[in-house]
Design an enzyme around this catalytic site. Structure first.
Site, PDB file in Angstrom:
ATOM      1  N   LYS A 291       0.274 -18.224  11.230  1.00 43.43           N
ATOM      2  CA  LYS A 291      -0.993 -18.947  11.716  1.00 43.43           C
ATOM      3  C   LYS A 291      -0.872 -20.323  11.820  1.00 43.43           C
ATOM      4  O   LYS A 291      -0.066 -20.855  12.610  1.00 43.43           O
ATOM      5  CB  LYS A 291      -2.211 -18.107  11.238  1.00 43.43           C
ATOM      6  CG  LYS A 291      -2.158 -16.586  11.567  1.00 43.43           C
ATOM      7  CD  LYS A 291      -3.376 -15.891  11.106  1.00 43.43           C
ATOM      8  CE  LYS A 291      -3.240 -14.549  11.678  1.00 43.43           C
ATOM      9  NZ  LYS A 291      -3.257 -13.524  10.814  1.00 43.43           N
TER      10      LYS A 291
ATOM     11  N   TYR B 213      -4.258  -6.528   5.293  1.00 46.64           N
ATOM     12  CA  TYR B 213      -3.206  -6.603   6.188  1.00 46.64           C
ATOM     13  C   TYR B 213      -2.138  -7.575   6.011  1.00 46.64           C
ATOM     14  O   TYR B 213      -2.237  -8.650   5.609  1.00 46.64           O
ATOM     15  CB  TYR B 213      -3.747  -6.735   7.756  1.00 46.64           C
ATOM     16  CG  TYR B 213      -2.820  -6.663   8.783  1.00 46.64           C
ATOM     17  CD1 TYR B 213      -2.652  -5.463   9.254  1.00 46.64           C
ATOM     18  CD2 TYR B 213      -2.572  -7.973   9.617  1.00 46.64           C
ATOM     19  CE1 TYR B 213      -1.628  -5.207  10.238  1.00 46.64           C
ATOM     20  CE2 TYR B 213      -1.835  -7.953  10.780  1.00 46.64           C
ATOM     21  CZ  TYR B 213      -1.370  -6.528  10.875  1.00 46.64           C
ATOM     22  OH  TYR B 213      -0.413  -6.271  11.999  1.00 46.64           O
TER      23      TYR B 213
ATOM     24  N   ASP C  38       0.068 -13.336   0.079  1.00 42.53           N
ATOM     25  CA  ASP C  38      -0.098 -13.400   1.516  1.00 42.53           C
ATOM     26  C   ASP C  38      -0.906 -14.334   2.240  1.00 42.53           C
ATOM     27  O   ASP C  38      -2.062 -14.141   2.147  1.00 42.53           O
ATOM     28  CB  ASP C  38      -0.312 -11.968   2.080  1.00 42.53           C
ATOM     29  CG  ASP C  38      -0.239 -12.053   3.936  1.00 42.53           C
ATOM     30  OD1 ASP C  38       0.032 -13.109   4.254  1.00 42.53           O
ATOM     31  OD2 ASP C  38      -0.283 -11.072   4.166  1.00 42.53           O
TER      32      ASP C  38
END
Ligand SMILES: *Cc1c(COP(=O)(O)O)cnc(C)c1O
Length: 428
Positions: free
Chosen positions: A267, A144, A239
């Protein structure tokens, strides 16, 4: 535990917000039941609107690595807020957090801050396309990278088939530039490269996958990807929105010794405020506006509250030499405990773990890619989830999610959790 007030609040939310939530997984569709409305959180615990206390194993999907309402972050945000919450002009704070991030992460010279992990990955891809003057990208099934159009592509049937969009609203034109490969399958990646010679701008990967449960890369997988990217003049994008500043100061680049061309963050880097970032060596980053041709911008990018929170978080992580070791030990302890009680209760399971990312799969076979992640028994997971909730433990409401361990967890919390899993596994 009672969830009367959460149920009422959810019913009210559904009237004015699609599905009652601002991000789909929060709606509990994967497990059934009513989402829990949070009132506050401190350290390792969530306090909900019905007065229940829950031990939190999600931690806002990763950012709260030092626990909720971490004092240095809270203080930094309050102090900054008193001096103005947004200017749309440069501040010294932005240079401070940029310099710190660059000192912690290998192989990056410059970093640009954005407002989410989605924006970071979306911008990284645009930069890679501009830099290489190519259109296509490779992504892995089950990884994702946020919800921008290029990444919402489902697995195609053949090796080099073009992706089909898995969300209405993503055009075929966009989808055809996203090529899919299977995680941990280097021959498959090689075939995709061969079928698209001189056309692939970038390969993007979660170098330790966390969005199909936790799926580590096989030995040499990342270094083999690096070689393939070199041979094809393709940029390798890590990522690290989930893994960055969680698995090590320098993320998976540090752990694996594999050099990425562009790295994406989110995050943890925002300390719980909306922050993302992408970074690379000078040659690539200088391709960005205002000095280069690739446009990228943001009214609230580098927002002072967000930067203050992020800086307080990164400073703490940077100054605490033992933090990642402590997280490793706590998570290893939890893993050992869960293995013991599930085995005692004759549950079929697989546990994957890297550092403070861990996932429990209800399947006996190794989970190494999206296909094997999907083999887990979802009915068992639902019972497991609701059983733990009843015992006061909050794990992600989906079988495809990693648990994110926080340093605020004590060994008493971990023992309590293992005991609860023992009890719940008798009911599975
Ligand atoms: C969470 C996540 C994103 C998206 O970040 P948002 O802040 O939710 O937009 C991108 N990539 C990975 C690996 C993620 O875990």
């Amino acid at each position: 535990m009672l969830y009367q007030r959460s149920s009422q609040l959810f019913a009210e939310a559904e009237k004015v917000i699609p599905g009652g939530v601002n991000s789909p997984v929060r709606a509990f569709k994967g497990v059934g039941g009513t989402p829990i409305f949070v009132k506050s959180a401190k350290g390792a615990y969530l306090y909900d609107e019905d007065g229940n206390r829950l031990i939190d194993y999600i931690n806002s999907w990763g950012p709260m690595i030092l626990g909720h309402a971490f004092q240095p972050v809270v203080d930094a945000v309050i102090e900054k807020a008193k001096k103005g919450t947004s200017f749309g002009m440069p501040t010294e704070l932005e240079t401070q957090i940029a310099a710190l991030a660059i000192s912690m992460v290998p192989n990056i010279d410059k970093i640009r801050f954005v407002n989410s992990g989605t924006e970071a990955c979306m911008s990284a891809i645009r930069l890679a396309r501009g830099f290489t003057k190519r259109d296509k990208i490779i992504k892995f099934a089950g990884c994702y990278h946020g919800h921008s159009d290029s990444f919402l592509i489902q697995a195609g049937s053949g090796l080099s088939t073009f992706g089909i969009p898995n969300s209405p609203g993503v055009t075929e034109g966009t989808a055809k530039d996203t090529l899919l490969a299977n995680f941990n399958d280097i021959e498959n990646v090689r075939a995709v490269f061969e079928a698209n010679k001189n056309e692939i701008a970038a390969l993007i990967i979660e170098p330790v996958a966390g969005n199909m449960g936790c799926v580590p890369p096989k030995e040499n997988f990342l270094s083999d990807l690096r070689k393939l990217c070199n041979e094809n003049n393709t940029l390798l994008i890590f990522d690290e929105v989930m893994t960055g500043f969680r698995l090590a100061k320098g993320g998976v680049q540090e752990l694996s010794n594999v050099v990425a061309d562009i790295v994406c963050f989110g995050k943890v880097i925002g300390g719980g405020l909306p922050v993302g970032a992408f970074a690379a060596r000078n040659e690539i980053m200088n391709y960005l506006a205002p000095i280069g041709p690739v446009y990228q911008a943001g009214t609230l990018s580098g927002n002072p509250l967000a930067m203050a929170a992020g800086l307080a978080m990164l400073e703490t992580l940077n100054n605490d030499a033992a933090i990642f070791q402590r997280l490793e030990e706590k998570t290893a302890y939890l893993e050992k405990g869960i293995r013991k009680v599930l085995t005692e209760n004759k549950i079929v399971f697989t546990i994957n773990r890297v550092g403070s990312m861990i996932s429990v799969h209800f399947d006996e076979n190794p989970v190494t890619d999206f296909q094997t992640a999907k083999n887990g028994d979802n009915e068992t997971f639902k019972k497991f989830f609701h059983g733990l909730l009843r015992e006061g433990i909050y794990i992600a409401p989906s079988a495809y999610e990693t648990w994110f361990i926080t340093d605020a967890l004590t060994y008493e919390d971990l023992d309590f959790t293992i005991k609860a899993i023992h009890k719940v596994s008798k009911e599975l």
